[in-house]
Scaffold this motif. Structure first.
Motif, PDB file in Angstrom:
ATOM      1  N   GLN A   1      -8.062 -90.565  63.574  1.00 39.57           N
ATOM      2  CA  GLN A   1      -9.199 -90.041  64.325  1.00 39.57           C
ATOM      3  C   GLN A   1      -9.413 -88.548  64.087  1.00 39.57           C
ATOM      4  OE1 GLN A   1      -8.907 -91.034  68.459  1.00 39.57           O
ATOM      5  NE2 GLN A   1      -8.884 -93.258  68.100  1.00 39.57           N
ATOM      6  N   GLY A   2      -8.384 -87.847  63.746  1.00 40.18           N
ATOM      7  CA  GLY A   2      -8.531 -86.403  63.564  1.00 40.18           C
ATOM      8  C   GLY A   2      -8.790 -85.963  62.144  1.00 40.18           C
ATOM      9  N   GLU A   3      -8.614 -86.861  61.189  1.00 39.70           N
ATOM     10  CA  GLU A   3      -8.779 -86.463  59.791  1.00 39.70           C
ATOM     11  C   GLU A   3     -10.211 -86.032  59.475  1.00 39.70           C
ATOM     12  OE1 GLU A   3      -7.384 -89.663  57.440  1.00 39.70           O
ATOM     13  OE2 GLU A   3      -5.283 -88.999  57.471  1.00 39.70           O
ATOM     14  N   GLN A   4     -11.183 -86.760  60.039  1.00 41.21           N
ATOM     15  CA  GLN A   4     -12.578 -86.467  59.710  1.00 41.21           C
ATOM     16  C   GLN A   4     -13.016 -85.094  60.236  1.00 41.21           C
ATOM     17  OE1 GLN A   4     -14.778 -89.753  61.309  1.00 41.21           O
ATOM     18  NE2 GLN A   4     -14.037 -91.209  59.759  1.00 41.21           N
ATOM     19  N   LYS A   5     -12.606 -84.799  61.503  1.00 45.36           N
ATOM     20  CA  LYS A   5     -13.047 -83.541  62.101  1.00 45.36           C
ATOM     21  C   LYS A   5     -12.246 -82.352  61.595  1.00 45.36           C
ATOM     22  CE  LYS A   5     -14.799 -85.543  66.397  1.00 45.36           C
ATOM     23  NZ  LYS A   5     -14.777 -85.506  67.864  1.00 45.36           N
ATOM     24  N   LEU A   6     -11.012 -82.612  61.161  1.00 45.65           N
ATOM     25  CA  LEU A   6     -10.172 -81.507  60.736  1.00 45.65           C
ATOM     26  C   LEU A   6     -10.196 -81.266  59.227  1.00 45.65           C
ATOM     27  CD1 LEU A   6      -6.994 -82.171  62.918  1.00 45.65           C
ATOM     28  CD2 LEU A   6      -8.801 -80.497  63.313  1.00 45.65           C
ATOM     29  N   SER A   7     -10.916 -82.116  58.514  1.00 50.19           N
ATOM     30  CA  SER A   7     -10.922 -81.976  57.056  1.00 50.19           C
ATOM     31  C   SER A   7     -11.512 -80.638  56.613  1.00 50.19           C
ATOM     32  CB  SER A   7     -11.698 -83.128  56.422  1.00 50.19           C
ATOM     33  OG  SER A   7     -13.035 -83.146  56.895  1.00 50.19           O
ATOM     34  N   ALA A   8     -12.638 -80.231  57.276  1.00 46.78           N
ATOM     35  CA  ALA A   8     -13.274 -78.965  56.880  1.00 46.78           C
ATOM     36  C   ALA A   8     -12.369 -77.776  57.186  1.00 46.78           C
ATOM     37  CB  ALA A   8     -14.607 -78.818  57.621  1.00 46.78           C
ATOM     38  N   GLN A   9     -11.791 -77.756  58.412  1.00 51.88           N
ATOM     39  CA  GLN A   9     -10.889 -76.659  58.754  1.00 51.88           C
ATOM     40  C   GLN A   9      -9.657 -76.640  57.858  1.00 51.88           C
ATOM     41  OE1 GLN A   9     -12.300 -78.670  60.860  1.00 51.88           O
ATOM     42  NE2 GLN A   9     -13.183 -77.579  62.617  1.00 51.88           N
ATOM     43  N   THR A  10      -9.190 -77.852  57.498  1.00 54.54           N
ATOM     44  CA  THR A  10      -8.002 -77.912  56.639  1.00 54.54           C
ATOM     45  C   THR A  10      -8.299 -77.323  55.258  1.00 54.54           C
ATOM     46  OG1 THR A  10      -7.248 -79.897  57.807  1.00 54.54           O
ATOM     47  CG2 THR A  10      -6.277 -79.453  55.663  1.00 54.54           C
ATOM     48  N   LYS A  11      -9.477 -77.634  54.735  1.00 54.46           N
ATOM     49  CA  LYS A  11      -9.843 -77.083  53.423  1.00 54.46           C
ATOM     50  C   LYS A  11      -9.941 -75.569  53.485  1.00 54.46           C
ATOM     51  CE  LYS A  11     -12.344 -81.153  51.743  1.00 54.46           C
ATOM     52  NZ  LYS A  11     -13.658 -81.692  51.318  1.00 54.46           N
ATOM     53  N   GLU A  12     -10.535 -75.060  54.564  1.00 57.42           N
ATOM     54  CA  GLU A  12     -10.677 -73.610  54.694  1.00 57.42           C
ATOM     55  C   GLU A  12      -9.311 -72.936  54.800  1.00 57.42           C
ATOM     56  OE1 GLU A  12     -13.084 -70.388  57.520  1.00 57.42           O
ATOM     57  OE2 GLU A  12     -13.188 -72.542  57.910  1.00 57.42           O
ATOM     58  N   ILE A  13      -8.432 -73.567  55.569  1.00 62.21           N
ATOM     59  CA  ILE A  13      -7.080 -73.014  55.692  1.00 62.21           C
ATOM     60  C   ILE A  13      -6.373 -73.028  54.348  1.00 62.21           C
ATOM     61  CG2 ILE A  13      -4.790 -73.452  56.676  1.00 62.21           C
ATOM     62  CD1 ILE A  13      -6.152 -74.314  59.233  1.00 62.21           C
ATOM     63  N   ASN A  14      -6.544 -74.121  53.618  1.00 62.47           N
ATOM     64  CA  ASN A  14      -5.912 -74.211  52.296  1.00 62.47           C
ATOM     65  C   ASN A  14      -6.437 -73.128  51.363  1.00 62.47           C
ATOM     66  OD1 ASN A  14      -4.357 -76.402  53.061  1.00 62.47           O
ATOM     67  ND2 ASN A  14      -5.885 -77.901  52.389  1.00 62.47           N
ATOM     68  N   ASN A  15      -7.756 -72.884  51.439  1.00 66.03           N
ATOM     69  CA  ASN A  15      -8.328 -71.839  50.581  1.00 66.03           C
ATOM     70  C   ASN A  15      -7.785 -70.470  50.954  1.00 66.03           C
ATOM     71  OD1 ASN A  15      -9.856 -73.741  49.196  1.00 66.03           O
ATOM     72  ND2 ASN A  15     -11.609 -73.547  50.589  1.00 66.03           N
ATOM     73  N   LEU A  16      -7.719 -70.234  52.283  1.00 63.82           N
ATOM     74  CA  LEU A  16      -7.197 -68.944  52.722  1.00 63.82           C
ATOM     75  C   LEU A  16      -5.716 -68.788  52.360  1.00 63.82           C
ATOM     76  CD1 LEU A  16      -8.884 -68.643  56.241  1.00 63.82           C
ATOM     77  CD2 LEU A  16      -9.396 -67.306  54.189  1.00 63.82           C
ATOM     78  N   GLU A  17      -4.956 -69.889  52.492  1.00 69.03           N
ATOM     79  CA  GLU A  17      -3.547 -69.818  52.117  1.00 69.03           C
ATOM     80  C   GLU A  17      -3.400 -69.539  50.632  1.00 69.03           C
ATOM     81  OE1 GLU A  17      -1.920 -73.488  53.418  1.00 69.03           O
ATOM     82  OE2 GLU A  17      -1.574 -72.798  55.488  1.00 69.03           O
ATOM     83  N   ASP A  18      -4.280 -70.167  49.829  1.00 68.51           N
ATOM     84  CA  ASP A  18      -4.229 -69.892  48.386  1.00 68.51           C
ATOM     85  C   ASP A  18      -4.568 -68.432  48.111  1.00 68.51           C
ATOM     86  OD1 ASP A  18      -3.555 -72.496  47.966  1.00 68.51           O
ATOM     87  OD2 ASP A  18      -5.615 -73.165  47.540  1.00 68.51           O
ATOM     88  N   THR A  19      -5.563 -67.918  48.855  1.00 68.34           N
ATOM     89  CA  THR A  19      -5.946 -66.511  48.659  1.00 68.34           C
ATOM     90  C   THR A  19      -4.802 -65.574  49.029  1.00 68.34           C
ATOM     91  OG1 THR A  19      -8.257 -67.079  49.149  1.00 68.34           O
ATOM     92  CG2 THR A  19      -7.624 -64.748  49.314  1.00 68.34           C
ATOM     93  N   VAL A  20      -4.157 -65.879  50.172  1.00 67.04           N
ATOM     94  CA  VAL A  20      -3.029 -65.053  50.595  1.00 67.04           C
ATOM     95  C   VAL A  20      -1.894 -65.127  49.585  1.00 67.04           C
ATOM     96  CG1 VAL A  20      -1.253 -64.792  52.349  1.00 67.04           C
ATOM     97  CG2 VAL A  20      -3.614 -65.202  53.022  1.00 67.04           C
ATOM     98  N   ALA A  21      -1.666 -66.329  49.054  1.00 68.77           N
ATOM     99  CA  ALA A  21      -0.603 -66.474  48.064  1.00 68.77           C
ATOM    100  C   ALA A  21      -0.916 -65.686  46.806  1.00 68.77           C
ATOM    101  CB  ALA A  21      -0.410 -67.958  47.738  1.00 68.77           C
ATOM    102  N   ALA A  22      -2.200 -65.746  46.397  1.00 68.46           N
ATOM    103  CA  ALA A  22      -2.582 -65.000  45.193  1.00 68.46           C
ATOM    104  C   ALA A  22      -2.466 -63.491  45.413  1.00 68.46           C
ATOM    105  CB  ALA A  22      -4.012 -65.372  44.798  1.00 68.46           C
TER     106      ALA A  22
END
Length: 298
Positions: free
Chosen positions: A195-216
């Motif tokens: 039930q939470g995958e659909q609503k959290l998918s966008a936030q998860t992608k944004e977090i992943n992008n930010l984590e990648d940016t922080v890692a870089a």
């Protein structure tokens, strides 16, 4: 034949002890007879004696005979104590507590039975005398466990087997309940995740992008440690800004997750699953209490 209710081995032990007691008794009687013979040979040398002389001879004989009888009675009591010591030592090796009834020692019927036993059963063949005279009082741990101990051990083993069987049953029930609880927990997690995958998918992608940016940025910062101070300051500021942004997004995501969880908890599926888990937890607590009766924690 007198019957004391003993087995053949114990019957022979009684015969050995009675033989020993009779030999000591005969020796003491011989000593008393010798007292009288000595009096006859040493004092009775005249035809007539005065009353005082007769009294003096009898008093002296009384003292000697009294000493012999007293010595024999003391020796008999001490010998009986040594015999009891052997029996009690054997019993204590198997944690037995023997008891004696002193009043039975004056039982006339039993005393007559022992006297009859000495007259009849004590007169055995020479071959049996030779075999039994070589026997000694064997410790129980060398001659085998008595019938009483065998019965007690068998009873304890039976009780132990019953407890082990009961314990295995309780362990099996506990494992079954634990497995069922684990399945329910996995099912609940799957429902929450679905039930939470659909609503959290966008936030998860944004977090992943930010984590990648922080890692870089972190990687760039580590590579440029040797650069000038201005470049290092700029990279630090970029990194701090990215981290702040990440914290902000994570906070938003946390709020979204709490909101989602709150909505999910209001659903009928969640309430049913929660009630099932509560019942299973109560079953586990009850089984644990029952297990502690058989294997308490150290």
């Amino acid at each position: 034949m007198a019957d004391f209710g003993f087995n053949e081995h114990h019957q022979s032990e009684i015969i050995n002890y009675m033989r020993f007691a009779r030999s000591k008794r005969l020796l003491r009687l011989k000593a008393i007879d010798s007292c009288f013979e000595e009096l006859k040979d040493s004092r009775l040398v005249e035809d007539t004696y005065t009353v005082d002389e007769v009294r003096d001879m009898l008093d002296g004989l009384q003292m000697v005979v009294r000493g012999e009888v007293e010595m024999e009675l003391i020796n008999t009591a001490h010998t009986n104590v040594l015999l009891l010591r052997q029996l009690f030592s054997q019993a204590e090796k198997f944690y037995l507590r023997l008891q004696s009834d002193v009043s039975e020692l004056e039982n006339r019927e039993l005393l007559e039975q022992v006297a009859e036993f000495e007259k009849t059963d004590f007169k055995i063949t020479n071959k049996l005398n030779q075999e039994t005279s070589k026997l000694k009082l064997a410790p129980l741990n060398e001659g085998g466990v008595s019938e009483l101990l065998n019965k007690e051990i068998a009873k304890l083993q039976e009780d132990n087997n019953k407890l082990k069987s009961r314990l295995r049953t309780l362990e099996s029930q506990a494992m079954s309940v634990l497995d069922e609880k684990a399945k329910l927990e996995r099912t609940l997690k799957d429902l929450q995740r679905t039930q939470g995958e659909q609503k959290l998918s966008a936030q998860t992608k944004e977090i992943n992008n930010l984590e990648d940016t922080v890692a870089a940025l972190t990687e760039d910062y580590e590579r440029s440690l040797s650069a000038n101070e201005a470049t290092q300051k700029e990279l630090k500021e970029s990194l701090i800004t990215a981290k702040h942004e990440l914290l902000r997004v994570q906070e938003q995501l946390s709020l979204a997750e709490k909101e989602l969880e709150k909505k999910f908890q209001q659903t009928a599926a969640y309430r049913n699953m929660k009630e099932i888990l509560t019942k299973k937890n109560e079953q586990i607590k009850e089984i644990r209490k029952r297990l502690q009766k058989y294997e308490p924690d150290d």
